[in-house]
Write a protein that holds these residues in place. Structure first.
Motif, short mmCIF file in Angstrom:
data_model
loop_
_atom_site.label_atom_id
_atom_site.label_comp_id
_atom_site.label_asym_id
_atom_site.label_seq_id
_atom_site.Cartn_x
_atom_site.Cartn_y
_atom_site.Cartn_z
N GLY A 105 0.81 -1.21 0.00
CA GLY A 105 0.00 0.00 0.00
C GLY A 105 0.84 1.26 0.00
O GLY A 105 0.55 2.23 -0.71
N PHE A 106 1.91 1.24 0.79
CA PHE A 106 2.80 2.40 0.85
C PHE A 106 3.41 2.68 -0.52
O PHE A 106 3.41 3.83 -1.00
CB PHE A 106 3.90 2.16 1.88
N PHE A 107 3.93 1.64 -1.16
CA PHE A 107 4.59 1.86 -2.45
C PHE A 107 3.60 2.09 -3.58
O PHE A 107 3.95 2.68 -4.61
CB PHE A 107 5.54 0.70 -2.76
N LEU A 108 2.34 1.68 -3.40
CA LEU A 108 1.30 2.04 -4.37
C LEU A 108 1.05 3.55 -4.31
O LEU A 108 0.94 4.21 -5.36
CB LEU A 108 0.01 1.29 -4.07
N ILE A 109 0.99 4.09 -3.10
CA ILE A 109 0.80 5.54 -2.94
C ILE A 109 2.00 6.30 -3.51
O ILE A 109 1.84 7.28 -4.24
CB ILE A 109 0.59 5.89 -1.45
#
Length: 278
Positions: free
Chosen positions: A44-48
């Protein structure tokens, strides 16, 4: 020496990750549900990040390497969390360093990296260090030790496959896609998956967030190190930081059995990883 700095800081962050996981899982924590949340937080962090920077790119040329990484991640994270649920941190931190042996061996076949004489000497030293803290009886009967040994192989496989993927795409894309297959499949293969996932969040929320933060930093910096040097060298420096986790396990978590053997074994392992770093 950028690769050395990246790998060393990644190793320190990895210690924080391991300490947090062992603390969360040592009292009958649900390792698979916990692993699922960890993958969600990291991806999720790297998607953002990817949405903001527009650096995540999935194409026909990189899709297969990314699938390889995600499959290796699913195998590795499952046994990794199981290891922390079953094994003392001060013991698993030593045994899992065998990944420094598996990484160059697997990298030889996957990306064509070759071992040098000091690296062979380092492998011998690591074997000696692990042998000091594990008996033949434990290798046959201690489930935690067996899982730690399996993790050492799965981690070496993941490192080598990830190194291979860096030839096709950028760091953010690799880390984002790394967790996709575990995120999709863990709830399906887990018994009472939804109930366990919700329960794990309620009981382990602070540790899940902290562990995810440590791993985001560790994963990103280790992948950056891969771009500047061989996977075996980066992993060797990364693993040399293990002494901190061993000492934390002994003196903070009160893992007081075989203390002298653990310290001597750690010294041997560190000598081994230094030699394998060339």
């Amino acid at each position: 020496m950028n690769w050395f700095i990246f790998a060393a800081i990644a190793g320190l962050a990895s210690n924080g990750f391991n300490i947090t996981n062992r603390t969360a899982l040592k009292d009958q924590g649900d390792s698979t549900a916990y692993a699922w949340w960890f993958e969600v937080i990291r991806s999720g962090f790297f998607l953002i990040v990817g949405f903001i920077t527009k650096v995540i790119t999935i194409s026909q040329s990189n899709i297969l390497p990314l699938i390889y990484v995600s499959l290796a991640e699913m195998f590795s994270v499952y046994v990794f969390m199981k290891m922390h649920a079953l094994t003392h941190l001060s013991l698993s931190s030593i045994i899992s360093r065998l990944r420094v042996i598996w990484t160059p061996i697997l990298a030889l076949f996957i990306v064509g990296e070759h071992l040098t004489r000091p690296e062979y000497m380092g492998i011998v030293a690591i074997f000696i260090g692990v042998a000091i803290v594990t008996s033949p009886k434990e290798l046959k009967s201690d489930k935690g030790v067996i899982v730690a040994l399996i993790f050492s192989f799965s981690s070496g496989l993941l490192s080598s496959v990830t190194k291979y993927a860096t030839q096709f795409t950028n760091t953010d894309t690799i880390i984002f896609t790394q967790g996709l297959i575990p995120i999709l499949l863990f709830p399906i293969i887990m018994k009472d998956g939804a109930k366990r996932i919700v329960g794990s969040l309620k009981s382990r929320f602070p540790q899940i967030g902290l562990a995810g933060s440590f791993n985001i930093l560790s994963s990103y910096l280790l992948l950056q190190a891969y771009r500047f040097t061989d996977a075996s060298k980066a992993v060797a420096v990364y693993q040399a930081m293990t002494v901190l986790a061993v000492l934390y396990g002994i003196f903070v978590l009160k893992e007081n059995n075989k203390v002298v053997s653990k310290i001597i074994g750690t010294i041997a392992v560190i000598i081994g990883v230094i030699l394998t770093a060339g």
